[in-house]
Design a protein around this motif. Sequence first.
Motif, short mmCIF file in Angstrom:
data_model
loop_
_atom_site.label_atom_id
_atom_site.label_comp_id
_atom_site.label_asym_id
_atom_site.label_seq_id
_atom_site.Cartn_x
_atom_site.Cartn_y
_atom_site.Cartn_z
N SER A 135 0.86 -1.19 0.00
CA SER A 135 0.00 0.00 0.00
C SER A 135 0.89 1.23 0.00
O SER A 135 2.12 1.13 0.13
CB SER A 135 -0.91 0.00 1.22
OG SER A 135 -0.15 0.01 2.43
N ALA A 136 0.27 2.39 -0.13
CA ALA A 136 1.05 3.63 -0.20
C ALA A 136 1.92 3.82 1.03
O ALA A 136 3.07 4.25 0.95
CB ALA A 136 0.12 4.82 -0.39
N ARG A 137 1.38 3.49 2.20
CA ARG A 137 2.12 3.71 3.44
C ARG A 137 2.97 2.51 3.83
O ARG A 137 4.00 2.67 4.50
CB ARG A 137 1.15 4.06 4.57
CG ARG A 137 1.86 4.44 5.85
CD ARG A 137 0.96 5.16 6.83
NE ARG A 137 1.68 5.55 8.01
CZ ARG A 137 1.12 6.19 9.04
NH1 ARG A 137 -0.16 6.51 9.00
NH2 ARG A 137 1.85 6.52 10.09
N PHE A 138 2.55 1.32 3.43
CA PHE A 138 3.26 0.11 3.84
C PHE A 138 3.62 -0.72 2.60
O PHE A 138 2.87 -1.58 2.17
CB PHE A 138 2.42 -0.71 4.82
CG PHE A 138 2.23 -0.06 6.15
CD1 PHE A 138 3.17 -0.20 7.16
CD2 PHE A 138 1.12 0.75 6.39
CE1 PHE A 138 3.01 0.43 8.38
CE2 PHE A 138 0.95 1.38 7.61
CZ PHE A 138 1.90 1.22 8.60
N PRO A 139 4.79 -0.44 2.02
CA PRO A 139 5.23 -1.25 0.87
C PRO A 139 5.59 -2.68 1.26
O PRO A 139 5.62 -3.56 0.41
CB PRO A 139 6.46 -0.49 0.37
CG PRO A 139 6.96 0.28 1.56
CD PRO A 139 5.73 0.64 2.34
N LEU A 140 5.84 -2.90 2.55
CA LEU A 140 6.16 -4.22 3.08
C LEU A 140 5.23 -4.53 4.24
O LEU A 140 4.69 -3.62 4.89
CB LEU A 140 7.61 -4.27 3.55
CG LEU A 140 8.69 -4.06 2.49
CD1 LEU A 140 10.07 -3.96 3.17
CD2 LEU A 140 8.67 -5.18 1.46
N PRO A 141 5.02 -5.80 4.56
CA PRO A 141 4.20 -6.14 5.74
C PRO A 141 4.80 -5.53 7.00
O PRO A 141 6.02 -5.39 7.11
CB PRO A 141 4.26 -7.67 5.79
CG PRO A 141 4.68 -8.11 4.43
CD PRO A 141 5.54 -7.01 3.88
N TYR A 142 3.93 -5.17 7.93
CA TYR A 142 4.39 -4.70 9.23
C TYR A 142 3.64 -5.50 10.29
O TYR A 142 2.42 -5.37 10.44
CB TYR A 142 4.16 -3.21 9.43
CG TYR A 142 4.91 -2.66 10.63
CD1 TYR A 142 6.20 -2.15 10.49
CD2 TYR A 142 4.34 -2.68 11.90
CE1 TYR A 142 6.91 -1.68 11.59
CE2 TYR A 142 5.04 -2.21 13.01
CZ TYR A 142 6.32 -1.71 12.85
OH TYR A 142 7.03 -1.25 13.95
N LEU A 143 4.38 -6.33 11.02
CA LEU A 143 3.79 -7.28 11.96
C LEU A 143 4.20 -6.96 13.39
O LEU A 143 5.38 -6.85 13.70
CB LEU A 143 4.25 -8.69 11.61
CG LEU A 143 3.78 -9.81 12.55
CD1 LEU A 143 2.28 -10.03 12.41
CD2 LEU A 143 4.54 -11.10 12.27
N VAL A 144 3.20 -6.81 14.24
CA VAL A 144 3.41 -6.71 15.68
C VAL A 144 2.95 -8.02 16.32
O VAL A 144 1.90 -8.55 15.94
CB VAL A 144 2.62 -5.53 16.28
CG1 VAL A 144 2.61 -5.60 17.80
CG2 VAL A 144 3.21 -4.20 15.83
N VAL A 145 3.72 -8.53 17.23
CA VAL A 145 3.36 -9.77 17.94
C VAL A 145 3.27 -9.47 19.43
O VAL A 145 4.17 -8.86 20.00
CB VAL A 145 4.39 -10.89 17.68
CG1 VAL A 145 4.07 -12.12 18.51
CG2 VAL A 145 4.42 -11.24 16.19
N SER A 146 2.16 -9.88 20.04
CA SER A 146 1.94 -9.60 21.46
C SER A 146 2.39 -10.77 22.32
O SER A 146 2.40 -11.93 21.89
CB SER A 146 0.44 -9.35 21.72
OG SER A 146 -0.31 -10.53 21.44
N ALA A 147 2.75 -10.46 23.57
CA ALA A 147 3.16 -11.49 24.52
C ALA A 147 2.84 -11.04 25.93
O ALA A 147 2.98 -9.86 26.26
CB ALA A 147 4.66 -11.77 24.39
N ASP A 148 2.42 -11.99 26.76
CA ASP A 148 2.25 -11.75 28.20
C ASP A 148 3.60 -11.84 28.86
O ASP A 148 4.32 -12.85 28.69
CB ASP A 148 1.33 -12.82 28.81
CG ASP A 148 -0.08 -12.32 28.99
OD1 ASP A 148 -0.25 -11.23 29.54
OD2 ASP A 148 -1.01 -13.03 28.58
N VAL A 149 3.99 -10.83 29.62
CA VAL A 149 5.28 -10.87 30.30
C VAL A 149 5.12 -10.40 31.75
O VAL A 149 4.20 -9.64 32.07
CB VAL A 149 6.33 -9.98 29.60
CG1 VAL A 149 6.43 -10.30 28.10
CG2 VAL A 149 6.06 -8.51 29.79
N LEU A 150 6.03 -10.86 32.58
CA LEU A 150 6.16 -10.30 33.92
C LEU A 150 7.62 -10.42 34.32
O LEU A 150 8.17 -11.53 34.38
CB LEU A 150 5.26 -11.01 34.93
CG LEU A 150 5.16 -10.28 36.28
CD1 LEU A 150 4.58 -8.87 36.10
CD2 LEU A 150 4.32 -11.05 37.27
#
Length: 378
Positions: free
Chosen positions: A252-267
């Motif tokens: 897309s215009a703003r994202f020529p490449l995939p942009y992936l965020v991955v979530s995790a539970d941490v403490l």
Amino acid sequence: MTIPLSVLDLSPISAGSTPRQALRNTVDLARQAERLGYHRFWVAEHHFVRVASSAPTTLIGLIAAATDTIRVGSAAVQLGHHTSISVVEAFGTIDALYPGRLDLGLGRSGQRAEQLRSAGVPPVPAPPRPTEVRDGVVLPPPFYPGQLLDFTRVKAALETLHLPGSRPLPYTEQVEEILALLDGSFVTDDGVELRAVPGAGAEVQPWLFGSSGGESAQLAGRFGLPFAANYHVSPGTIVETMEAYRAAFRPSARFPLPYLVVSADVLVAEDDATARHLASSYGHWVYSIRSGAGAADYLDPDTAPALSGPQQRLVDDRVTTQLVGSPATVAERLDALRKLTGADEILVTSVAFDHEDRVRSHRLLAREWGLTPQARAA
């Protein structure tokens, strides 16, 4: 390789505390996260349970007012419970006052819940695959909605969240509406042009969220949007989720490449033993969700009773994939998750009985990850 760290907060209510205090804790954590160098601060949407994040758009406005630079957003607005225009106008209003800082995360839990309400409890696939450890990342068997113990409260909540006789739009259709309203190109089926005020042209970044390789991941890819994959919610499906997003991605215009965020539970705590103790009531909290009653007050680890064998088995996938330990221990496991998924950013969520323990967890992790602290605004 260092990638950005961001925060997802659920506004948990500790036993003996109140929703008011939970919300104050969330705003305080957002301020702390900004100073520590975290990239984003997102809040969730949950209803009729003992977490205080039931009105994420309102909370996002309050957090934006209390901070200066950190991006603020939703993880995620549940579209089945909201009209497209109400979402766009609300985010447009906040953006008008705090421009260029908002992330509009969209989730399909509302539509999935409606399907559940209409069609009944889905069956549990069998047999489940065994737990796998791949490159240091625990990949347990997927958890399916049919494994919930009781749907009585879930169905009652769904009935209350929807106007009588109403049905949510199909998810893809509603995402398309929101994108059109944001860019000012929305036209009704009758050919009438309508413009969201405020909202059209707002500096709001849409995101999609998902826990499987299904509609959300594929839609995010097709629209060239950034995508957040929920390892903390569904650790057993993280690989198929991120693979589906990348396979479907179109530039897309703003994202020529995939942009992936991955979530995790941490403490995180000063040492592994302390962290394990602080996290010892996490399984109780997950069990309250999977029992069908919804998230309960978060228990004090000093007094929480042991879970029974069946209770422990119901939450084992979430407990074993919570990243708990010293800063070095947790950072190592987060980096393994980054390498496995190819994540461009990691989103951490932390639940603890004591708010100061949660703040300390974020502080220790930020330092270990190498985030750059931000100077306080004058």
